[in-house]
Each structure stands twice: as C-alpha cells, then as structure tokens.
Write a protein that holds these residues in place. Sequence first.
Motif, PDB file in Angstrom:
ATOM      1  N   ALA A 159       0.829  -1.205   0.000  1.00  0.00           N
ATOM      2  CA  ALA A 159       0.000   0.000   0.000  1.00  0.00           C
ATOM      3  C   ALA A 159       0.869   1.264   0.000  1.00  0.00           C
ATOM      4  N   GLY A 160       2.019   1.209   0.636  1.00  0.00           N
ATOM      5  CA  GLY A 160       2.919   2.352   0.710  1.00  0.00           C
ATOM      6  C   GLY A 160       3.565   2.727  -0.617  1.00  0.00           C
ATOM      7  N   GLN A 161       3.353   1.937  -1.655  1.00  0.00           N
ATOM      8  CA  GLN A 161       3.904   2.253  -2.974  1.00  0.00           C
ATOM      9  C   GLN A 161       2.993   3.188  -3.773  1.00  0.00           C
ATOM     10  N   GLU A 162       1.839   3.546  -3.192  1.00  0.00           N
ATOM     11  CA  GLU A 162       0.962   4.503  -3.862  1.00  0.00           C
ATOM     12  C   GLU A 162       1.580   5.894  -3.789  1.00  0.00           C
ATOM     13  N   THR A 163       1.481   6.622  -4.871  1.00  0.00           N
ATOM     14  CA  THR A 163       2.002   7.981  -4.955  1.00  0.00           C
ATOM     15  C   THR A 163       0.953   8.878  -5.610  1.00  0.00           C
ATOM     16  N   ALA A 164       1.070  10.177  -5.404  1.00  0.00           N
ATOM     17  CA  ALA A 164       0.068  11.117  -5.915  1.00  0.00           C
ATOM     18  C   ALA A 164       0.035  11.155  -7.435  1.00  0.00           C
ATOM     19  N   ASN A 165       1.184  11.140  -8.084  1.00  0.00           N
ATOM     20  CA  ASN A 165       1.216  11.145  -9.552  1.00  0.00           C
ATOM     21  C   ASN A 165       2.508  10.525 -10.043  1.00  0.00           C
TER      22      ASN A 165
END
Length: 168
Positions: free
Chosen positions: A139-145
Amino acid sequence: MQCQDTSAGVELIRHFPAVQFRGASIGGYWPLSGEINICPLMQALQNGGHCIGLPRILGPELPLEFRLWTQGGELYPGPFKTLQPASTKPVIIPELVLVPLLAFTADGARLGYGGGYYDRTIECLRRNHNVFACGVAYAGQETANLPTEAHDVSLDAILTQDYFKAFS
C-alpha cells in the motif's frame, strides 16, 4: 522451487476478490527482492482450481509469454534476475494478469521497471482477449502522480496487503 510465506503476502489472499475471478486463468510472477510476495496468493489460487502461468521473457521489445506453473515446479534463471518456468511447459493465456510494479497512483497509473514488458503484454492480450490487469504492491507504494507516456497501459485494479481497489 518453493515460495516463502510472508505476512504481507498472506494478507493479499484476504483482499483478493476471488468470486470476481472464479475459474480464471491467471498470469502471476515470481517476486523479486523488495516486491510484495505473491507466492501465498498464487498457491491459494492454484489450490482453488485456477491455472497459473508465470512469465518468460522472450526478448527485448517482445511481449511476455506465460507458461504453466505448479507449486514446487522447477524455475530457471531468466533475464533481470527473474525466475521463469521451462519453455517446454504449456502456454497459458491469462484472463487476469498480476502485475509487479514500483509505484502506482489512485487512478491506475503504474511505474514499472522500464522495459515495457508488461505494457506490451497487456496491450497484446487486450487486442485478442478479455484480460484484467491487476497491479500488486505494498500500500505504501501509492504515490500522488507518476510520469506516464503514450505506451503506458493503465491498471484495472490494485491489490495490496491492505485492500483491493478497482479503477473502473
């Protein structure tokens, strides 16, 4: 070769929408160091009757080819420190592809490893088959863009140790 269970990898099983993919053939991958361990999920899916294929890299600029994988089956070193099934195993045409990645966004963009293998593979599969591309990550691999290019293929969903989210 055996998969090692990890708590994050086991959590993938809890969040995977099994009913949505009942009976589907699945393209998985053997995780590299640092990637979330999808082996417990692949084992659970295989135990549930799914046909699982792992990718073989055929060459630069070519799509991946998925070959049958069974628990405990022998894997061989491939390019980029990958492990892949023998070329003599049957070819699998996946209906669901589990996609490794470095990062993803809330709308389904993904950052891969730069070779374009999964972009080419998913594009090729979608031309001829109904295929669902599901990124698998922490889940921590999500980024804004993320920077994307015209050839980048969007994901249909993301599966993490905390949740499953479909993008469309």
